[in-house]
Design a protein around this motif. Structure first.
Motif, PDB file in Angstrom:
ATOM      1  N   LYS A 175      19.650 -73.168  24.369  1.00 39.46           N
ATOM      2  CA  LYS A 175      18.388 -73.360  23.659  1.00 39.46           C
ATOM      3  C   LYS A 175      18.578 -73.179  22.159  1.00 39.46           C
ATOM      4  O   LYS A 175      18.077 -73.964  21.353  1.00 39.46           O
ATOM      5  CB  LYS A 175      17.337 -72.372  24.169  1.00 39.46           C
ATOM      6  N   GLY A 176      19.316 -72.113  21.789  1.00 34.93           N
ATOM      7  CA  GLY A 176      19.555 -71.844  20.381  1.00 34.93           C
ATOM      8  C   GLY A 176      20.337 -72.960  19.707  1.00 34.93           C
ATOM      9  O   GLY A 176      19.976 -73.422  18.609  1.00 34.93           O
ATOM     10  N   LEU A 177      21.400 -73.421  20.349  1.00 37.95           N
ATOM     11  CA  LEU A 177      22.213 -74.491  19.775  1.00 37.95           C
ATOM     12  C   LEU A 177      21.425 -75.799  19.709  1.00 37.95           C
ATOM     13  O   LEU A 177      21.551 -76.562  18.744  1.00 37.95           O
ATOM     14  CB  LEU A 177      23.490 -74.673  20.597  1.00 37.95           C
ATOM     15  N   ASP A 178      20.607 -76.052  20.715  1.00 41.38           N
ATOM     16  CA  ASP A 178      19.802 -77.268  20.734  1.00 41.38           C
ATOM     17  C   ASP A 178      18.756 -77.270  19.623  1.00 41.38           C
ATOM     18  O   ASP A 178      18.396 -78.326  19.089  1.00 41.38           O
ATOM     19  CB  ASP A 178      19.112 -77.412  22.095  1.00 41.38           C
ATOM     20  N   LEU A 179      18.279 -76.079  19.249  1.00 42.14           N
ATOM     21  CA  LEU A 179      17.281 -75.968  18.187  1.00 42.14           C
ATOM     22  C   LEU A 179      17.900 -75.960  16.793  1.00 42.14           C
ATOM     23  O   LEU A 179      17.183 -75.874  15.800  1.00 42.14           O
ATOM     24  CB  LEU A 179      16.453 -74.694  18.388  1.00 42.14           C
ATOM     25  N   GLY A 180      19.235 -76.035  16.722  1.00 45.40           N
ATOM     26  CA  GLY A 180      19.872 -76.156  15.417  1.00 45.40           C
ATOM     27  C   GLY A 180      20.779 -75.025  15.008  1.00 45.40           C
ATOM     28  O   GLY A 180      21.340 -75.053  13.902  1.00 45.40           O
ATOM     29  N   ALA A 181      20.934 -73.987  15.844  1.00 48.15           N
ATOM     30  CA  ALA A 181      21.859 -72.902  15.501  1.00 48.15           C
ATOM     31  C   ALA A 181      23.284 -73.455  15.427  1.00 48.15           C
ATOM     32  O   ALA A 181      23.652 -74.381  16.151  1.00 48.15           O
ATOM     33  CB  ALA A 181      21.787 -71.783  16.533  1.00 48.15           C
ATOM     34  N   ASP A 182      24.089 -72.891  14.547  1.00 50.79           N
ATOM     35  CA  ASP A 182      25.458 -73.363  14.357  1.00 50.79           C
ATOM     36  C   ASP A 182      26.475 -72.575  15.170  1.00 50.79           C
ATOM     37  O   ASP A 182      27.577 -73.057  15.418  1.00 50.79           O
ATOM     38  CB  ASP A 182      25.828 -73.277  12.862  1.00 50.79           C
ATOM     39  N   ASP A 183      26.115 -71.359  15.562  1.00 54.04           N
ATOM     40  CA  ASP A 183      27.049 -70.534  16.329  1.00 54.04           C
ATOM     41  C   ASP A 183      26.256 -69.457  17.059  1.00 54.04           C
ATOM     42  O   ASP A 183      25.071 -69.239  16.782  1.00 54.04           O
ATOM     43  CB  ASP A 183      28.091 -69.904  15.402  1.00 54.04           C
ATOM     44  N   TYR A 184      26.928 -68.767  17.982  1.00 49.94           N
ATOM     45  CA  TYR A 184      26.272 -67.766  18.823  1.00 49.94           C
ATOM     46  C   TYR A 184      27.256 -66.627  19.049  1.00 49.94           C
ATOM     47  O   TYR A 184      28.364 -66.852  19.509  1.00 49.94           O
ATOM     48  CB  TYR A 184      25.880 -68.404  20.160  1.00 49.94           C
ATOM     49  N   LEU A 185      26.858 -65.419  18.695  1.00 49.34           N
ATOM     50  CA  LEU A 185      27.726 -64.250  18.828  1.00 49.34           C
ATOM     51  C   LEU A 185      26.991 -63.192  19.639  1.00 49.34           C
ATOM     52  O   LEU A 185      25.869 -62.807  19.298  1.00 49.34           O
ATOM     53  CB  LEU A 185      28.081 -63.709  17.438  1.00 49.34           C
ATOM     54  N   THR A 186      27.621 -62.734  20.707  1.00 44.31           N
ATOM     55  CA  THR A 186      26.978 -61.771  21.596  1.00 44.31           C
ATOM     56  C   THR A 186      27.304 -60.335  21.192  1.00 44.31           C
ATOM     57  O   THR A 186      28.454 -60.003  20.916  1.00 44.31           O
ATOM     58  CB  THR A 186      27.436 -62.005  23.051  1.00 44.31           C
ATOM     59  N   LYS A 187      26.276 -59.498  21.132  1.00 39.78           N
ATOM     60  CA  LYS A 187      26.464 -58.067  20.858  1.00 39.78           C
ATOM     61  C   LYS A 187      27.085 -57.397  22.081  1.00 39.78           C
ATOM     62  O   LYS A 187      26.761 -57.770  23.214  1.00 39.78           O
ATOM     63  CB  LYS A 187      25.119 -57.391  20.550  1.00 39.78           C
ATOM     64  N   PRO A 188      27.926 -56.377  21.856  1.00 41.30           N
ATOM     65  CA  PRO A 188      28.464 -55.928  20.573  1.00 41.30           C
ATOM     66  C   PRO A 188      29.597 -56.842  20.100  1.00 41.30           C
ATOM     67  O   PRO A 188      30.263 -57.478  20.913  1.00 41.30           O
ATOM     68  CB  PRO A 188      28.987 -54.528  20.890  1.00 41.30           C
TER      69      PRO A 188
END
Length: 225
Positions: free
Chosen positions: A89-102
């Motif tokens: 969903k995030g990438l489809d909405l235009g996010a460039d990358d995704y980093l999971t905590k921690p």
């Protein structure tokens, strides 16, 4: 470079601010959805670090608003959620990358530099114009293969001009980019004049193939000679 951190967890937010400031970024924060919406409406950023789960709204809605506003900020989602649906969903909405905590701060720094290179420099670390080589990562300037010393603000000012070559840069836009949203408290823009004056002198003395021209009553424009 100017970064907005949208994160409600105070300890993580403070850690990110300290780390990114050491990397010479101008850093601003929003601890909730409301503050984030206000900031993205008023200011421009090179990168946004976005937590999906906020106390008063969803980070995914912020992505949607950025898309509607046609803003091209580089967005890296930082979230404890590790579901495939959230990521897609995030990438489809235009996010460039995704980093999971921690996550490790070093990895975040690498991700930030990567998205900035992809969006602003076509994947490169340097900007080359005429006899000038400007290295974003190393924060160095070479003219005719000779090093030209720039202080932190001079480097940030020149970086903004180079990324926006031949575009009119208003004094307000330049001030917000280099000094952050605290610029609202400034009485005037004299400090910008002195930074530009010193930068022009260094470019002229090094015979750089660029110049910063004044546009009377409005701002400045960087042009190649």
């Amino acid at each position: 470079m100017k970064i907005l951190i949208i994160e409600d967890e105070k300890e993580l937010r403070e850690t990110l601010v300290a780390s990114l400031q050491k990397e010479q970024y101008v850093v601003e924060i929003a601890a909730n959805y409301g503050d984030a919406i206000e900031k993205i409406g008023l200011y421009e950023y090179d990168c946004i670090l976005l937590d999906i789960t906020l106390p008063d709204g969803s980070g995914l809605n912020i992505l949607s608003k950025l898309k509607v506003m046609d803003k091209s900020e580089n967005v890296i989602i930082i979230s404890a959620k590790n579901s495939l649906d959230d990521k897609l969903k995030g990438l489809d909405l235009g996010a460039d990358d995704y980093l999971t905590k921690p996550f490790h701060i070093a990895e975040l720094n690498a991700r930030i530099k990567a998205v900035l290179r992809r969006k602003n420099l076509d994947g490169k670390n340097t900007i080359e114009i005429g006899n000038l080589i400007f290295d974003i990562d190393e924060r160095t300037l070479f003219v005719n293969q000779q090093s030209v010393h720039l202080n932190r603000k001079e480097f940030d000012v020149l970086n903004y001009f180079l990324v926006n070559k031949n575009r009119l840069i208003t004094k307000t836009a330049l001030a917000e980019y280099v000094w952050g949203d605290q610029i609202d408290q400034a009485d005037d823009f004299d400090f910008i004049y002195y930074q530009i004056k010193n930068l022009r002198k260094k470019l002229q003395e090094s015979t750089a193939d660029i110049s910063i021209e004044s546009v009377y009553g409005v701002g400045y424009k960087l042009v190649e000679k």
